[in-house]
Design a protein around this motif. Structure first.
Motif, short mmCIF file in Angstrom:
data_model
loop_
_atom_site.label_atom_id
_atom_site.label_comp_id
_atom_site.label_asym_id
_atom_site.label_seq_id
_atom_site.Cartn_x
_atom_site.Cartn_y
_atom_site.Cartn_z
N TYR A 96 45.26 39.40 30.67
CA TYR A 96 44.22 38.70 31.51
C TYR A 96 44.14 39.07 33.08
O TYR A 96 43.18 39.15 33.44
N GLU A 97 45.35 39.04 33.44
CA GLU A 97 45.58 39.08 34.88
C GLU A 97 45.23 40.34 35.25
O GLU A 97 44.59 40.79 36.14
N THR A 98 45.71 41.60 34.34
CA THR A 98 44.95 43.01 34.72
C THR A 98 43.67 43.03 34.67
O THR A 98 42.84 43.64 35.50
N LEU A 99 42.89 42.33 33.59
CA LEU A 99 41.44 42.44 33.62
C LEU A 99 40.81 41.72 34.90
O LEU A 99 40.14 42.22 35.62
N THR A 100 41.45 40.59 35.21
CA THR A 100 40.91 40.03 36.45
C THR A 100 41.06 40.68 37.74
O THR A 100 40.13 40.67 38.56
N GLU A 101 42.30 41.12 37.76
CA GLU A 101 42.62 41.89 38.96
C GLU A 101 41.64 43.37 39.13
O GLU A 101 41.25 43.47 40.15
N THR A 102 41.53 43.96 37.91
CA THR A 102 40.66 44.95 37.99
C THR A 102 39.10 44.37 38.47
O THR A 102 38.62 45.58 39.36
N LEU A 103 38.94 43.39 37.89
CA LEU A 103 37.30 42.77 38.14
C LEU A 103 37.32 42.65 39.73
O LEU A 103 36.33 42.88 40.45
N VAL A 104 38.31 42.23 40.35
CA VAL A 104 38.28 42.07 41.80
C VAL A 104 38.53 43.16 42.68
O VAL A 104 37.70 43.36 43.60
N THR A 105 39.48 43.69 42.26
CA THR A 105 39.71 45.15 43.16
C THR A 105 38.82 46.25 42.97
O THR A 105 38.62 46.94 43.82
N ARG A 106 38.42 46.53 41.78
CA ARG A 106 37.43 47.82 41.57
C ARG A 106 36.24 47.46 41.43
O ARG A 106 35.30 48.13 41.78
N ILE A 107 35.95 46.43 41.04
CA ILE A 107 34.28 46.03 40.87
C ILE A 107 33.85 45.02 42.10
O ILE A 107 32.48 45.13 42.27
N GLY A 108 34.87 44.37 42.56
CA GLY A 108 34.36 43.51 43.79
C GLY A 108 33.83 42.12 43.30
O GLY A 108 33.23 41.39 44.23
N ILE A 109 34.45 41.67 42.46
CA ILE A 109 34.05 40.36 41.88
C ILE A 109 34.80 39.23 42.62
O ILE A 109 35.97 39.62 42.79
N ASP A 110 34.03 38.25 43.11
CA ASP A 110 34.61 37.23 43.84
C ASP A 110 35.94 36.37 42.72
O ASP A 110 35.23 35.93 41.76
N PRO A 111 36.80 36.47 43.02
CA PRO A 111 37.93 35.69 42.03
C PRO A 111 37.59 34.06 41.79
O PRO A 111 38.04 34.00 40.72
N GLU A 112 36.97 33.52 42.61
CA GLU A 112 36.64 32.11 42.60
C GLU A 112 35.44 32.32 41.22
O GLU A 112 35.26 31.36 40.49
N ARG A 113 35.06 33.38 40.61
CA ARG A 113 33.78 33.35 39.92
C ARG A 113 34.31 33.68 38.53
O ARG A 113 33.86 33.48 37.38
N LEU A 114 35.81 34.03 38.34
CA LEU A 114 36.41 34.42 37.31
C LEU A 114 36.82 33.21 36.65
O LEU A 114 37.70 32.16 36.91
N ALA A 115 36.64 33.00 35.11
CA ALA A 115 37.19 32.20 34.24
C ALA A 115 37.35 32.62 32.98
O ALA A 115 36.48 33.47 32.74
N PRO A 116 38.21 32.41 32.02
CA PRO A 116 38.18 32.88 30.68
C PRO A 116 36.95 32.75 30.03
O PRO A 116 36.61 33.90 29.28
#
Length: 79
Positions: free
Chosen positions: A6-26
């Motif tokens: 899950y951490e790898t997924l969210t890290e990739t969403l933030v760093t590669r896709i540019g999603i704001d980490p505040e928007r992420l939830a399981p």
């Protein structure tokens, strides 16, 4: 759900896709994060570089982040 996956997924969403980490939830889906088909392909490719699994592109936008992490954790994910 594996926390490291899950951490790898969210890290990739933030760093590669540019999603704001505040928007992420399981429980959030990729559709709720407004990822278009190109972003989903980029995400799948990036995750394939970091894991031994592939996410299936078909139906990916309707998966939650937790479901995607479970798929990536499965020994036969996307194969």
């Amino acid at each position: 759900m594996s926390s490291s996956t899950y951490e790898t997924l969210t890290e990739t969403l933030v760093t590669r896709i540019g999603i704001d980490p505040e928007r992420l939830a399981p429980e959030r889906t990729f559709a709720e994060l407004a990822l278009d088909s190109m972003a989903l392909v980029e995400l799948a490719v990036a995750l394939g570089e970091h894991t031994d699994s592939l996410l299936p592109l078909e139906g990916l936008s309707d998966l939650t982040l937790a479901e995607a992490a479970d798929l990536l954790s499965a020994p036969t994910a996307g194969r």
